[in-house]
Scaffold this motif. Structure first.
Motif, mmCIF file in Angstrom:
data_model
loop_
_atom_site.group_PDB
_atom_site.id
_atom_site.type_symbol
_atom_site.label_atom_id
_atom_site.label_comp_id
_atom_site.label_asym_id
_atom_site.label_seq_id
_atom_site.Cartn_x
_atom_site.Cartn_y
_atom_site.Cartn_z
ATOM 1 N N ARG A 6 -14.779 8.949 -17.403
ATOM 2 C CA ARG A 6 -14.398 9.409 -16.074
ATOM 3 C C ARG A 6 -13.253 8.553 -15.495
ATOM 4 O O ARG A 6 -12.862 7.566 -16.081
ATOM 5 N N ASP A 7 -12.747 8.964 -14.277
ATOM 6 C CA ASP A 7 -11.744 8.208 -13.542
ATOM 7 C C ASP A 7 -10.577 7.771 -14.416
ATOM 8 O O ASP A 7 -10.304 6.580 -14.551
ATOM 9 N N PRO A 8 -9.848 8.764 -15.006
ATOM 10 C CA PRO A 8 -8.714 8.414 -15.864
ATOM 11 C C PRO A 8 -7.570 7.765 -15.089
ATOM 12 O O PRO A 8 -7.395 8.007 -13.898
ATOM 13 N N ASP A 53 -23.015 6.407 -12.697
ATOM 14 C CA ASP A 53 -22.242 6.881 -13.855
ATOM 15 C C ASP A 53 -21.172 5.888 -14.267
ATOM 16 O O ASP A 53 -20.683 5.909 -15.402
ATOM 17 N N TRP A 54 -20.757 4.987 -13.349
ATOM 18 C CA TRP A 54 -19.710 4.018 -13.676
ATOM 19 C C TRP A 54 -20.275 2.602 -13.741
ATOM 20 O O TRP A 54 -19.548 1.622 -13.711
ATOM 21 N N ASP A 55 -21.610 2.518 -13.841
ATOM 22 C CA ASP A 55 -22.241 1.199 -13.980
ATOM 23 C C ASP A 55 -22.336 0.827 -15.465
ATOM 24 O O ASP A 55 -22.308 1.717 -16.330
ATOM 25 N N SER A 104 -14.483 -0.611 -14.118
ATOM 26 C CA SER A 104 -14.292 0.849 -14.062
ATOM 27 C C SER A 104 -13.017 1.222 -13.312
ATOM 28 O O SER A 104 -12.383 0.341 -12.710
ATOM 29 N N THR A 105 -12.634 2.510 -13.424
ATOM 30 C CA THR A 105 -11.636 3.108 -12.550
ATOM 31 C C THR A 105 -10.323 2.333 -12.602
ATOM 32 O O THR A 105 -9.876 1.752 -11.632
ATOM 33 N N ALA A 106 -9.729 2.328 -13.795
ATOM 34 C CA ALA A 106 -8.528 1.525 -14.046
ATOM 35 C C ALA A 106 -7.247 2.323 -13.848
ATOM 36 O O ALA A 106 -7.256 3.548 -13.884
ATOM 37 N N GLY A 134 -13.987 -4.351 -10.369
ATOM 38 C CA GLY A 134 -14.830 -5.353 -11.036
ATOM 39 C C GLY A 134 -16.135 -5.514 -10.266
ATOM 40 O O GLY A 134 -16.138 -6.053 -9.165
ATOM 41 N N PHE A 135 -17.255 -5.000 -10.858
ATOM 42 C CA PHE A 135 -18.546 -5.071 -10.161
ATOM 43 C C PHE A 135 -19.328 -6.331 -10.560
ATOM 44 O O PHE A 135 -19.405 -6.662 -11.750
ATOM 45 N N MET A 136 -19.893 -6.990 -9.547
ATOM 46 C CA MET A 136 -20.719 -8.175 -9.815
ATOM 47 C C MET A 136 -22.200 -7.860 -9.602
ATOM 48 O O MET A 136 -23.036 -8.740 -9.647
ATOM 49 N N GLY A 163 -24.244 -1.045 -2.002
ATOM 50 C CA GLY A 163 -23.177 -0.078 -1.699
ATOM 51 C C GLY A 163 -22.360 -0.009 -2.967
ATOM 52 O O GLY A 163 -22.780 -0.532 -4.004
ATOM 53 N N ASP A 164 -21.224 0.605 -2.920
ATOM 54 C CA ASP A 164 -20.366 0.693 -4.125
ATOM 55 C C ASP A 164 -19.294 -0.381 -4.010
ATOM 56 O O ASP A 164 -18.101 -0.134 -4.166
ATOM 57 N N ASP A 165 -19.794 -1.613 -3.735
ATOM 58 C CA ASP A 165 -18.889 -2.689 -3.338
ATOM 59 C C ASP A 165 -18.266 -3.417 -4.515
ATOM 60 O O ASP A 165 -18.953 -3.771 -5.470
ATOM 61 N N TYR A 191 -4.889 2.309 -2.730
ATOM 62 C CA TYR A 191 -6.307 2.208 -3.103
ATOM 63 C C TYR A 191 -7.128 2.992 -2.099
ATOM 64 O O TYR A 191 -6.646 3.353 -1.019
ATOM 65 N N LYS A 192 -8.380 3.224 -2.423
ATOM 66 C CA LYS A 192 -9.291 3.953 -1.540
ATOM 67 C C LYS A 192 -10.366 3.000 -1.073
ATOM 68 O O LYS A 192 -10.712 2.062 -1.760
ATOM 69 N N SER A 193 -10.901 3.224 0.117
ATOM 70 C CA SER A 193 -12.087 2.489 0.524
ATOM 71 C C SER A 193 -13.072 3.435 1.186
ATOM 72 O O SER A 193 -12.689 4.498 1.683
HETATM 73 C C1 AAL Z 1 -15.025 7.372 -8.079
HETATM 74 C C2 AAL Z 1 -14.036 6.342 -7.581
HETATM 75 C C3 AAL Z 1 -14.566 4.949 -7.794
HETATM 76 C C4 AAL Z 1 -15.910 4.820 -7.152
HETATM 77 C C5 AAL Z 1 -16.699 5.649 -8.089
HETATM 78 C C6 AAL Z 1 -16.194 5.200 -9.416
HETATM 79 O O1 AAL Z 1 -14.855 8.601 -7.514
HETATM 80 O O2 AAL Z 1 -13.769 6.536 -6.236
HETATM 81 O O3 AAL Z 1 -14.854 4.798 -9.165
HETATM 82 O O4 AAL Z 1 -16.352 3.496 -7.261
HETATM 83 O O5 AAL Z 1 -16.348 7.006 -7.820
#
Ligand code: AAL
Length: 411
Positions: free
Chosen positions: A76-78, A115-117, A153-155, A170-172, A179-181, A233-235
């Motif tokens: 995902r997230d290409p 899904d991105w863990d 993830s999400t490079a 980079g998830f810790m 959250g998705d912090d 970037y998105k937040s």
């Molecule tokens: C995606 C992106 C980021 C979020 C999650 C995985 O849609 O916005 O990457 O963290 O969902």
């Protein structure tokens, strides 16, 4: 026939009816707000001629196995697609876990929360953009306590002065625990095939306490623009109760930072995954789901102040466009015609996995594909609509309203 219109003081003035032939330029006459907008907001008064209007077409990719789509393998997230060494390159989040995602509570060292863990950044190459050869891992999860030890993830990719940089989340801790912090990390290499050296310092910091981007910096999206690195970037914020998603900008002279946040952030008030590309002297953006201005293409002459340039439908999910001039547009961005996107979840929340697909469009100054400029996508499949049916609670509300109407009628 004479038509009358109201001036500010409600006095009526006469002018001819609006012409049958739609003027290509703004006509010299009083215009309603809608017609004023049709000549000032968009690049042409008809979508067919609007370079930033398009339809989207989708193609299944060859070369990726998903273990029978049982949820254990997900892509995902290409990233943006780049063309180097005679072939196309794309990076993406790759999860291969014993089970499908189980939520934060059930997650552990081998059970993913989302899904991105428990993911890595993998890459693939292609000579035609349809059939891909998976090359394997580019960015593995670093050892604890480094940034991203839980998941990377999400490079997205940057080429700057002959070197390559991959920015990624980079998830810790498992996503969903708090959250998705996460902050953004970066690795660099002399070749798109790596090896990649992690910088092991945060590249784009979270905002200060109380700021919109204090918790998550997502979907890093770098470009070389005005001789600097413009990283969008998105937040996720507000969280009252649902999160809102908006996009911001961080700028640096050096790929490894420091990145300065744009004081006007957020610069896009809607959307989800960030997707930009150089266009003419400015930057264009595909604004996806979420927010008042979802499903729009937007344009900022200065790369900062975005305005709606068109409204579109069936937009790709987390699109990574092929942007030939991402790192050298020199104020003359030519636009895009295709890329890789994801469908997430691909089949159902139950499966919890995503697949990559190809999207095509015409958001290019050098391509004039009339088929992509058509007005409407015809679904022609009633099931497509009935699948989005009413919930039990909604049916109850309607039933009650009908009864109230009948009772009022009887009384
Ligand atoms: C995606 C992106 C980021 C979020 C999650 C995985 O849609 O916005 O990457 O963290 O969902």
């Amino acid at each position: 026939m004479l038509a009358f219109f109201f001036t500010g003081s409600l006095t009526l003035n006469a002018q001819e009816g609006f012409p049958f032939k739609l003027p290509k330029e703004k006509p010299d006459r009083e215009l309603s707000a809608a017609m004023e907008r049709n000549y000032t907001q968009y690049m042409a008064p008809r979508p067919e001629h609007n370079e930033l209007y398009t339809q989207f077409k989708y193609t299944e990719l060859k070369g990726f196995d998903y273990n029978g789509y049982d949820g254990t393998i997900s892509r995902r997230d290409p990233s943006k697609v780049i063309f180097e060494n005679g072939k196309y390159y794309v990076w993406y989040t790759y999860r291969n876990t014993p089970t499908k995602p189980q939520g934060a509570k059930k997650s552990n060292d081998s059970i993913p929360s989302a899904d991105w863990d428990l993911s890595e950044i993998w890459y693939a190459t292609s000579t035609d953009g349809f059939t891909w050869e998976e090359q394997g891992v580019a960015i593995p999860r670093p050892p604890k306590p480094n940034i991203g030890w839980r998941s990377v993830s999400t490079a997205d990719i940057l080429k700057f002065k002959g070197k390559y940089y991959l920015y990624y989340q980079g998830f810790m801790e498992a996503s969903g625990k708090r959250g998705d912090d996460c902050p953004v990390a970066v690795s660099y290499a002399d070749s798109p095939d790596g090896p990649w050296t992690p910088y092991n310092k945060i590249a784009v910091n979270n905002g200060k306490e109380g700021e919109w981007d204090q918790y998550s910096i997502h979907d890093p999206h770098p470009f070389v623009y005005k001789d600097k690195i413009y990283l969008y970037y998105k937040s996720d914020f507000d969280g009252d109760p649902k999160l809102v998603r908006m996009s911001g900008l961080a700028i640096s002279k050096n790929p490894l930072g420091p990145f300065e946040k744009c004081p006007l952030n957020p610069v896009i008030n809607s959307g989800h995954e960030t997707v930009m590309f150089p266009f003419k002297e400015g930057m264009a953006a595909m604004v996806l789901k979420d927010g008042n201005e979802h499903f729009t293409i937007q344009y900022a002459e200065d790369g900062i102040n975005f305005e709606i340039a068109s409204i579109v439908e069936m937009m790709p999910g987390a699109p990574g466009p092929f942007v030939p001039d991402a790192f050298n547009s020199n104020g003359n961005g030519r636009g895009i015609t295709w890329g890789i996107s994801h469908l997430s979840p691909a089949f159902s929340w139950k499966h919890g996995m995503s697949i990559l697909m190809r999207f095509d469009c015409d958001l290019s100054l050098d391509v004039h594909d009339a088929e992509m400029k058509r007005h409407e996508v015809y679904h022609m499949n009633p099931e497509y609509f009935y699948k989005h049916g009413l919930s039990g609670k909604q049916l109850q509300r309607i039933k009650k309203a009908n009864e109230q109407l009948k009772n009022k009628n009887h009384n």
